[in-house]
Design a protein around this motif. Structure first.
Motif, short mmCIF file in Angstrom:
data_model
loop_
_atom_site.label_atom_id
_atom_site.label_comp_id
_atom_site.label_asym_id
_atom_site.label_seq_id
_atom_site.Cartn_x
_atom_site.Cartn_y
_atom_site.Cartn_z
N GLY A 149 0.79 -1.23 0.00
CA GLY A 149 0.00 0.00 0.00
C GLY A 149 0.82 1.27 0.00
N THR A 150 2.12 1.20 0.21
CA THR A 150 2.93 2.44 0.17
C THR A 150 4.04 2.25 -0.86
OG1 THR A 150 4.94 2.25 1.47
CG2 THR A 150 2.90 2.16 2.68
N ARG A 151 4.69 3.34 -1.20
CA ARG A 151 5.85 3.20 -2.09
C ARG A 151 7.01 4.04 -1.56
NH1 ARG A 151 4.48 4.62 -6.71
NH2 ARG A 151 2.25 4.63 -6.41
N ASP A 152 7.24 3.86 -0.30
CA ASP A 152 8.41 4.46 0.35
C ASP A 152 9.66 3.87 -0.33
OD1 ASP A 152 9.87 5.57 2.79
OD2 ASP A 152 10.42 3.43 2.76
N ALA A 153 10.64 4.73 -0.68
CA ALA A 153 11.81 4.31 -1.46
C ALA A 153 12.53 3.12 -0.83
CB ALA A 153 12.76 5.49 -1.63
N ALA A 154 12.74 3.19 0.49
CA ALA A 154 13.48 2.12 1.16
C ALA A 154 12.70 0.81 1.11
CB ALA A 154 13.78 2.51 2.60
N GLU A 155 11.37 0.93 1.30
CA GLU A 155 10.55 -0.29 1.29
C GLU A 155 10.52 -0.92 -0.11
OE1 GLU A 155 7.28 0.18 4.85
OE2 GLU A 155 6.99 1.32 3.01
#
Ligand SMILES: Nc1nc2c(ncn2[C@@H]2O[C@H](COP(=O)(O)OP(=O)(O)OP(=O)(O)O)[C@@H](O)[C@H]2O)c(=O)[nH]1
Length: 385
Positions: A149-155
């Motif tokens: 559900g997210t697209r945080d760079a690290a994740e």
């Protein structure tokens, strides 16, 4: 009676004529053989005279300059194999930069629509990962990104890394059999198409093993090219490894046999056999490599058959790899020239196609630019920090 007188007269006349002919001046006589010197003469004295101490004292010529001693080669102590890939990661990062950057860039887009996912799949295909694997990786990523559900760079990076490492196979046994067993050295045969970096790999591998404390013997069974044996000799000399070679055109199997024999006699830990393996015909190749292997196996088991593949050759290289894999029982792949291509996905494709793990990677022309392959370090280098 008259007859007797006549015979006596004839005999006497014969003797007179014969004697005249024999004593005639100017007759050529057979000459005695010319005197052959049996001993080297030095200023009138012979070698034997000198040995006996009876040579006349002669004024000797001023001593000529002594020949220069052969240059002493300093034996190098190469670094150990472990951790080399991490040390060489900058080189890998440089060549694979586009691949990692493009993927991460696409994954962090504002909206990840079908087009974006298609681009991701294309990027994986362009990196020589193979169409089926590329589709699989894309599907899995898509599902996981949606679940997350997210697209945080690290994740996103962590997800991508996980997927790529999974495809490369973190659990495959990439160890090399390089230690002696049963009183015999480990035998490693290095095969592959010419120009892929076989001879260089033999030399670099010898350095890895010496760096790990092993003793090594190199067998120059690539008798097709004299320079290959010279090259191997240079590699061997630098790390103090013995080299067994014969003349150009000699039977490769006989070189391999002698190399293993010498390796057993001198009790080295590992014998590395370089081969020519020209791809004239499949039968020719099978005959040559099969014979080398059979002959070696009369004395010791062949522990590793390493197939050297040039990572820059793409599909062409894959085709050659299949032929070699059919001819010999390949136990590991060495992917060379990974420093010169952005197609790191070949690691996945080659393992899938051949069912053999990539065990070593070549990352440059320097003597210590060969590293044991580590999937995590490899993916980290591709994706950057
Ligand atoms: N950039 C780069 N060059 C490499 C690598 N490995 C080998 N080379 C170069 O590739 C060229 C061919 O290497 P060789 O070892 O002679 O190839 P070979 O397969 O033994 O060739 P033949 O003896 O003709 O069968 C040489 O110039 C090597 O320096 C690598 O990992 N990276």
């Amino acid at each position: 009676m008259e007859y007797l007188i006549l015979i006596a007269v004839l005999v006497v006349a014969g003797l007179i004529v014969g004697g005249f002919l024999l004593l005639r001046p100017g007759r050529t006589r057979p000459r005695p053989p010319a005197e052959e010197p049996t001993e080297e003469r030095r200023g009138g004295a012979t070698v034997a005279d000198e040995a006996e101490g009876t040579a006349p004292t002669l004024e000797r010529a001023p001593p000529t300059e002594a020949p220069a001693p052969p240059p002493t080669v300093e034996i190098e102590k190469p670094p150990p194999g472990a951790g080399r890939l991490v040390r060489l990661r900058a080189r890998l990062a440089r060549s694979q930069n586009a691949f990692g950057k493009t993927l991460l860039g696409l994954l962090s887009r504002e909206t990840l629509d079908d087009d974006a996912w298609e681009e991701i799949e294309d990027t994986l295909i362009t990196a020589d990962m193979g169409a089926a694997v590329a589709a699989q990786v894309t599907d899995e990523l898509r599902t996981r990104v949606q679940v997350l559900g997210t697209r945080d760079a690290a994740e996103v990076r962590a997800l991508l890394k996980e997927e790529l490492v999974k495809q490369i196979g973190p659990d495959l046994d990439r160890s090399l059999d390089t230690g002696p067993h049963g009183g015999r050295p480990a035998v490693l045969m290095v095969v592959g198409v010419n120009g892929t970096g076989k001879t260089t790999t033999c030399g670099k591998l010898a350095r890895v093993l010496v760096g790990d404390g092993r003793t090594v013997l190199l067998g120059a069974a690539d008798t097709f090219r004299a320079a290959a044996a010279d090259q191997l000799e240079t590699w061997g000399t630098r790390v103090g490894a013995q080299v067994v070679r014969k003349d150009e055109g000699a039977d490769p199997a006989s070189v391999a046999f002698d190399a293993v024999k010498q390796g057993i006699d001198t009790k080295v830990d590992a014998v590395i056999v370089d081969t020519a393996g020209r791809l004239h015909t499949k039968t020719g190749l099978m005959d040559e490599l099969g014979k080398v292997k059979r002959v070696v196996e009369k004395q010791a088991q062949v522990d590793e058959v390493l197939l050297v593949l040039d990572a820059t050759t793409g599909q062409n290289g894959m085709q050659q790899a299949r032929v070699f894999a059919e001819v010999v029982n390949v136990t590991g792949v060495v992917l060379t020239k990974l420093d010169g291509t952005a197609k790191g996905g070949i690691v996945v494709q080659v393992q899938r196609e051949l069912g053999v793990p990539v065990k070593l990677v070549g990352l440059g022309e320097g003597p210590d630019d060969l590293a044991p392959f580590e999937p995590e370090a490899f993916v980290d280098a591709i994706l950057g920090d």
